[in-house]
Design a protein around this motif. Sequence first.
Motif: not given
Length: 139
Positions: A95-113
């Motif tokens: 939602p609008i105003g929600v702080r967010h941080r994305l982390m890849n802590e695994g061993g595989e490359t992640a792909f997002l849209v």
Amino acid sequence: MTATASEAGAIRIVARDEVPANRRRGGDIRTVLSPATTGATSGFFGTLTLAPGEVVTEHWHPYSEEFLFCVRGTITVRLDGEPRTMHADEGVLIPIGVRHRLMNEGGETAFLVFTLSPLAPRPNLGHVDTEPQPGEVTR
């Protein structure tokens, strides 16, 4: 309203590789469909590739909701400080105003849209950073 043949002919198809990677906040972020690439007026759509160990630094959007969908891999998304795990084939609405941080802590490359909508009144108002960006010197 339906587009006429001449309007439909002006609609641009954009390849992901045509858009340069933005690595300012971390990861490989490509805003594929946007005001700059297609003349979009309601929002934008892009991709995020996160290699193992990469992060997208914490930020929030004062005008836009963000829809995030994990196509491949697993990431941790921290929402207002609360870590949540996202696996492939899962999505989240930030939602609008929600702080967010994305982390890849695994061993595989992640792909997002992702998509954000509505647009901020000016591009420089679209994000508010809440932590230093990768490589940024803090005092």
